[in-house]
Design a protein around this motif. Structure first.
Motif, PDB file in Angstrom:
ATOM      1  N   ILE A   1       0.792  -1.005  -0.047  1.00  0.00           N
ATOM      2  CA  ILE A   1      -0.100  -0.022   0.148  1.00  0.00           C
ATOM      3  C   ILE A   1       0.869   1.186   0.306  1.00  0.00           C
ATOM      4  CG2 ILE A   1      -1.703   1.375   1.248  1.00  0.00           C
ATOM      5  CD1 ILE A   1      -2.577  -1.179   2.717  1.00  0.00           C
ATOM      6  N   ILE A   2       0.569   2.130  -0.857  1.00  0.00           N
ATOM      7  CA  ILE A   2       1.063   3.524  -0.821  1.00  0.00           C
ATOM      8  C   ILE A   2       0.210   4.619  -0.483  1.00  0.00           C
ATOM      9  CG2 ILE A   2       2.333   5.369  -2.216  1.00  0.00           C
ATOM     10  CD1 ILE A   2       3.998   3.363  -3.766  1.00  0.00           C
ATOM     11  N   VAL A   3       0.498   5.562   0.575  1.00  0.00           N
ATOM     12  CA  VAL A   3      -0.417   6.443   0.711  1.00  0.00           C
ATOM     13  C   VAL A   3       0.213   7.842   0.077  1.00  0.00           C
ATOM     14  CG1 VAL A   3      -1.143   8.160   2.638  1.00  0.00           C
ATOM     15  CG2 VAL A   3      -1.220   5.716   2.980  1.00  0.00           C
ATOM     16  N   ALA A   4      -0.598   8.617  -0.756  1.00  0.00           N
ATOM     17  CA  ALA A   4      -0.289   9.601  -1.575  1.00  0.00           C
ATOM     18  C   ALA A   4      -0.978  10.895  -0.900  1.00  0.00           C
ATOM     19  CB  ALA A   4      -0.318   9.364  -3.092  1.00  0.00           C
ATOM     20  N   LYS A   5      -0.202  12.057  -0.537  1.00  0.00           N
ATOM     21  CA  LYS A   5      -0.969  13.162  -0.196  1.00  0.00           C
ATOM     22  C   LYS A   5      -0.454  14.241  -1.334  1.00  0.00           C
ATOM     23  CE  LYS A   5      -0.501  17.520   1.593  1.00  0.00           C
ATOM     24  NZ  LYS A   5       0.492  18.575   1.629  1.00  0.00           N
ATOM     25  N   PHE A   6      -1.437  15.105  -1.474  1.00  0.00           N
ATOM     26  CA  PHE A   6      -1.184  16.097  -2.525  1.00  0.00           C
ATOM     27  C   PHE A   6      -1.390  17.454  -2.026  1.00  0.00           C
ATOM     28  CE2 PHE A   6      -1.890  12.413  -4.911  1.00  0.00           C
ATOM     29  CZ  PHE A   6      -0.908  12.183  -5.834  1.00  0.00           C
ATOM     30  N   GLY A   7      -0.459  18.409  -2.058  1.00  0.00           N
ATOM     31  CA  GLY A   7      -0.537  19.831  -1.400  1.00  0.00           C
ATOM     32  C   GLY A   7      -1.545  20.429  -2.254  1.00  0.00           C
ATOM     33  N   GLY A   8      -1.717  21.659  -1.658  1.00  0.00           N
ATOM     34  CA  GLY A   8      -2.813  22.667  -2.452  1.00  0.00           C
ATOM     35  C   GLY A   8      -2.255  23.143  -3.736  1.00  0.00           C
ATOM     36  N   SER A   9      -0.896  23.160  -3.874  1.00  0.00           N
ATOM     37  CA  SER A   9      -0.469  23.703  -5.193  1.00  0.00           C
ATOM     38  C   SER A   9      -0.528  22.740  -6.220  1.00  0.00           C
ATOM     39  CB  SER A   9       1.048  24.215  -5.062  1.00  0.00           C
ATOM     40  OG  SER A   9       1.702  23.126  -4.533  1.00  0.00           O
ATOM     41  N   SER A  10      -0.567  21.275  -5.589  1.00  0.00           N
ATOM     42  CA  SER A  10      -1.108  20.239  -6.760  1.00  0.00           C
ATOM     43  C   SER A  10      -2.549  20.056  -7.117  1.00  0.00           C
ATOM     44  CB  SER A  10      -0.293  18.849  -6.036  1.00  0.00           C
ATOM     45  OG  SER A  10       0.888  18.964  -5.837  1.00  0.00           O
ATOM     46  N   LEU A  11      -3.434  20.854  -6.328  1.00  0.00           N
ATOM     47  CA  LEU A  11      -4.842  20.602  -6.572  1.00  0.00           C
ATOM     48  C   LEU A  11      -5.470  21.982  -6.782  1.00  0.00           C
ATOM     49  CD1 LEU A  11      -5.525  17.829  -3.846  1.00  0.00           C
ATOM     50  CD2 LEU A  11      -5.674  17.461  -6.146  1.00  0.00           C
ATOM     51  N   SER A  12      -4.851  22.852  -7.379  1.00  0.00           N
ATOM     52  CA  SER A  12      -5.381  24.329  -7.273  1.00  0.00           C
ATOM     53  C   SER A  12      -6.472  24.412  -8.365  1.00  0.00           C
ATOM     54  CB  SER A  12      -4.245  25.279  -7.355  1.00  0.00           C
ATOM     55  OG  SER A  12      -3.769  25.315  -8.621  1.00  0.00           O
ATOM     56  N   ASN A  13      -6.241  23.653  -9.493  1.00  0.00           N
ATOM     57  CA  ASN A  13      -7.206  23.695 -10.807  1.00  0.00           C
ATOM     58  C   ASN A  13      -7.324  22.431 -11.287  1.00  0.00           C
ATOM     59  OD1 ASN A  13      -4.903  23.072 -12.397  1.00  0.00           O
ATOM     60  ND2 ASN A  13      -4.787  25.497 -12.668  1.00  0.00           N
ATOM     61  N   GLY A  14      -8.321  22.294 -12.366  1.00  0.00           N
ATOM     62  CA  GLY A  14      -8.591  21.104 -13.244  1.00  0.00           C
ATOM     63  C   GLY A  14      -7.296  20.380 -13.701  1.00  0.00           C
ATOM     64  N   ASP A  15      -6.292  21.081 -14.283  1.00  0.00           N
ATOM     65  CA  ASP A  15      -5.375  20.657 -14.828  1.00  0.00           C
ATOM     66  C   ASP A  15      -4.266  19.954 -13.804  1.00  0.00           C
ATOM     67  OD1 ASP A  15      -5.288  21.464 -17.355  1.00  0.00           O
ATOM     68  OD2 ASP A  15      -3.894  23.152 -17.141  1.00  0.00           O
ATOM     69  N   HIS A  16      -4.535  20.564 -12.886  1.00  0.00           N
ATOM     70  CA  HIS A  16      -3.505  19.823 -11.744  1.00  0.00           C
ATOM     71  C   HIS A  16      -4.176  18.506 -11.336  1.00  0.00           C
ATOM     72  CE1 HIS A  16      -1.455  23.580 -10.271  1.00  0.00           C
ATOM     73  NE2 HIS A  16      -0.458  22.800 -11.027  1.00  0.00           N
ATOM     74  N   PHE A  17      -5.576  18.679 -11.369  1.00  0.00           N
ATOM     75  CA  PHE A  17      -6.658  17.278 -10.892  1.00  0.00           C
ATOM     76  C   PHE A  17      -6.005  16.280 -11.849  1.00  0.00           C
ATOM     77  CE2 PHE A  17      -9.662  17.646  -7.195  1.00  0.00           C
ATOM     78  CZ  PHE A  17      -9.424  18.663  -7.042  1.00  0.00           C
ATOM     79  N   GLN A  18      -5.839  16.470 -13.151  1.00  0.00           N
ATOM     80  CA  GLN A  18      -5.767  15.439 -14.479  1.00  0.00           C
ATOM     81  C   GLN A  18      -4.274  14.897 -14.058  1.00  0.00           C
ATOM     82  OE1 GLN A  18      -7.450  14.540 -16.539  1.00  0.00           O
ATOM     83  NE2 GLN A  18      -9.141  16.193 -17.081  1.00  0.00           N
ATOM     84  N   LYS A  19      -3.401  15.880 -13.586  1.00  0.00           N
ATOM     85  CA  LYS A  19      -1.988  15.186 -13.468  1.00  0.00           C
ATOM     86  C   LYS A  19      -2.015  14.313 -12.380  1.00  0.00           C
ATOM     87  CE  LYS A  19       0.760  19.426 -14.917  1.00  0.00           C
ATOM     88  NZ  LYS A  19       1.341  20.402 -14.440  1.00  0.00           N
ATOM     89  N   VAL A  20      -2.658  14.702 -10.979  1.00  0.00           N
ATOM     90  CA  VAL A  20      -3.015  13.983  -9.797  1.00  0.00           C
ATOM     91  C   VAL A  20      -3.556  12.511 -10.201  1.00  0.00           C
ATOM     92  CG1 VAL A  20      -4.306  13.447  -7.673  1.00  0.00           C
ATOM     93  CG2 VAL A  20      -2.973  15.727  -8.106  1.00  0.00           C
ATOM     94  N   LYS A  21      -4.518  12.591 -11.107  1.00  0.00           N
ATOM     95  CA  LYS A  21      -5.414  11.399 -11.827  1.00  0.00           C
ATOM     96  C   LYS A  21      -4.044  10.391 -12.288  1.00  0.00           C
ATOM     97  CE  LYS A  21      -9.241   9.498 -13.650  1.00  0.00           C
ATOM     98  NZ  LYS A  21     -10.657   9.949 -14.121  1.00  0.00           N
TER      99      LYS A  21
END
Ligand code: ASP
Length: 449
Positions: A14-34
Motif C-alpha cells: 500500500i502507498i499513501v499519497a498526499k497532494f498539497g494545495g499547489s497540486s490541486l489548485s485547478n482542473g489541470d492539476h487534478f488531471q495530473k494527480v489522476k
C-alpha cells in the motif's frame, strides 16, 4: 494499536499519497494527480489539501475560509467571500467535466459558518470539499476523517485511538480519498492541525494502514540542499534522515510540516517528496537512521534564519559557581521564553534567543539575570543570523569545521558564534545578519564540490 498486532490491510503493498494545495489548485492539476494515482496501483489512499494559489496574487481557499469565519464572527455578510470559495470548486468540477453538484454541501456549510460552527470547522471545509471532488474524479471512496482522527479535550492529538479507528475503517476501502488537515474533538466538533497540517494526516494514515511508503506530492523536485531564494539552483537531496530533516526544518527549510514526520518515523515508513508537475524526478527519500544509505557527501543541507539576539554574561570565576547556568536559564524560563543555544567559556556564558520572542520582555529578562547571578557585565546584542550546516556524513569526515571556517574567512565574514552538537550531525554558526547571504553562499560552494 501497536504495529505488531496489526494484520496487513490487503495482500498487496500500500502507498499513501498526499497532494498539497499547489497540486490541486485547478482542473489541470487534478488531471495530473489522476495520472499519477492511476499509474501506480499500489496507491490506495489519497490525502488532498484544499486548493492552493493558482498564481502569485491568488488566495488559498483555506485563507478565504478563515476570512469567512472572521466576517461571520464580526456580524458581517460572508456572501462575497463564500461565493469566491464555491466558484473555485465549481470551476474545478467544470474543468473535469464530472457529474457532481455540491449545492447542498455549500448551503449547509454557509449556514454552519453563519451560525458559529467554529474557526476550525470553517477552515476544514477546504479539504472536505476538495476531497469529495477528488474522490468522484478518481472513482475512489470518500472517507471523512472526522470520526476517526481524534483529539482529546485539551486539544492534543490522540495518536493511538486514531491509529486503531483508522485501521478498522480503512480495511473496508480498497481505494479511498481522505481529506487532510482535520479530525474531531470528543464532543464531535471539528478540530484542525496547525497550518499545513494535511501532511500530518497523510503521515497518520500511512502509519495506520502500514504503508510501504508515504508519498508527499508538492510543487518542487524534492528537498533542496539550501533555500533557492538564497542559493542559485541548489542541488536536490536524494536521501535524508529524519534527524537531518528536523535540524534543517527547524532552521527554516520547509517543504513538509515538522510534526508530520513522527507517525511514520516511529513506524519505520519512508517519506518520499515528489513533484506533481515533474513526476519523473526521483524526489527526496526521508528515512530513519538505520535505513539510511551511507552519505554520498559530507553535507546533506544548509539552512539558516535571521532574527536572533545574544545575551552575553561575564563573571569572574563563573566556572566555580555551582548552579550558575541553571539560574540564568531559570530567569529566562520565568518569562516563558525558549533559548536556542548556549555557547559558554570559563568566565562567560552566552544565551541565544529569538529577537521576536523577547520583544517586550528584554528588560525584565536582563533584570532577572542580574539579580539572580550578579554578573560583572551583561549585554544584549541583536542582529544575529544562525546557519546550520547539517550532514550525517560529518561523523566520518575530518576537517568539516575547518572547511566551514575557511569558506567564511575567505568571504571575509566574521563568525560570532560556533556550536557543534556532540552527535556531529550539525555545526551551527552565528554571523551578522548582513553577512547571512554571503555566508550561506560561501559554505554551499565549499561543500557543493
Ligand atoms: N489547507 C491547510 C492550509 O492551508 C492545510 C494544508 O494545506 O495542509 O494550511
Amino acid at each position: 494499536m501497536a504495529e505488531k498486532n496489526k494484520v496487513p490491510l490487503f495482500e498487496s503493498e500500500i502507498i499513501v499519497a498526499k497532494f498539497g494545495g499547489s497540486s490541486l489548485s485547478n482542473g489541470d492539476h487534478f488531471q495530473k494527480v489522476k495520472e499519477i494515482v492511476t499509474s501506480d496501483e499500489r496507491i490506495s489512499f489519497v490525502i488532498p489539501s484544499a486548493p492552493g494559489k493558482r498564481f502569485d496574487n491568488d488566495e488559498k481557499v483555506t485563507d478565504l475560509l478563515y476570512e469567512c469565519y472572521a466576517a461571520s464572527s464580526a456580524g458581517e455578510s460572508i456572501d462575497d467571500l463564500f461565493d469566491s470559495v464555491t466558484s473555485r470548486y465549481d470551476s474545478i468540477i467544470a474543468d473535469l467535466g464530472i457529474d457532481l453538484d455540491l449545492t447542498e454541501e455549500y448551503t449547509h456549510i454557509r449556514w454552519a459558518i453563519m451560525h458559529h460552527a467554529g474557526r476550525d470547522y470553517a477552515a476544514s471545509r477546504g479539504e472536505y470539499l476538495n476531497g469529495i471532488i477528488l474522490a468522484a474524479f478518481l472513482d475512489f471512496d470518500f472517507v471523512d476523517p472526522a470520526p476517526y482522527i481524534k483529539f482529546a479535550d485539551d486539544g492534543l492529538f490522540e495518536s493511538e485511538i486514531t491509529d486503531s479507528l483508522l485501521y478498522t475503517e480503512l480495511k473496508k476501502h480498497r481505494h479511498a480519498v481522505i481529506p487532510g488537515f482535520y479530525g474531531s474533538m470528543p464532543n464531535g466538533t471539528i478540530k484542525t492541525f496547525s497550518r499545513g497540517g494535511s501532511d500530518i494526516t497523510g503521515s497518520i494514515v500511512a502509519r495506520a494502514v502500514m504503508a510501504s511508503v508515504y508519498q508527499n506530492w508538492t510543487d518542487v523536485d524534492g528537498f533542496l540542499m539550501a533555500d533557492p531564494r538564497i542559493i542559485d539552483e541548489p542541488r536536490t537531496i536524494s536521501t535524508i534522515t529524519y534527524k537531518e530533516l528536523r535540524e534543517l526544518s527547524y532552521m527554516g527549510a520547509g517543504v513538509l510540516h515538522e510534526e508530520s514526520i513522527f507517525p511514520v518515523r516511529n513506524a519505520g515508513i519512508p517519506i518520499v517528496i515528489k513533484n506533481t508537475n515533474h513526476p519523473e524526478a526521483e524526489g527526496t527519500v526521508i528515512v530513519s537512521d538505520i535505513n539510511a544509505p551511507e552519505a554520498s557527501s559530507v553535507i546533506t543541507g544548509i539552512a539558516g534564519k535571521k532574527g536572533f539576539s545574544v545575551i552575553s554574561i561575564e563573571k569572574a570565576m563563573m566556572n566555580t559557581e555551582t548552579g550558575f547556568g541553571r539560574r540564568v536559564l531559570e530567569a529566562i524560563e520565568k518569562e516563558e521564553v525558549n533559548f536556542e543555544h548556549l555557547p559558554s567559556g570559563i568566565d562567560t556564558m552566552s544565551v541565544i534567543l529569538s529577537t521576536e520572542e523577547i520583544a517586550d520582555k528584554r528588560d525584565r529578562i536582563l533584570d532577572r539575570i542580574c539579580s539572580t547571578v550578579e554578573p560583572d557585565s551583561i549585554t544584549i546584542e541583536d542582529g544575529l543570523a544562525l546557519i546550520a550546516v547539517v550532514g550525517r556524513g560529518m561523523v566520518k569526515a575530518k576537517g568539516t569545521a575547518s572547511r566551514v571556517f575557511k569558506a567564511t574567512a575567505e568571504a571575509d565574514i566574521n563568525i560570532k558564534m560556533i556550536d557543534q552538537g556532540s552527535s556531529e550531525l550539525n555545526i551551527i554558526i552565528g554571523v551578522e545578519e548582513s553577512d547571512f547571504v554571503s555566508a550561506m553562499n560561501a559554505i554551499y560552494k565549499e561543500f557543493e564540490k
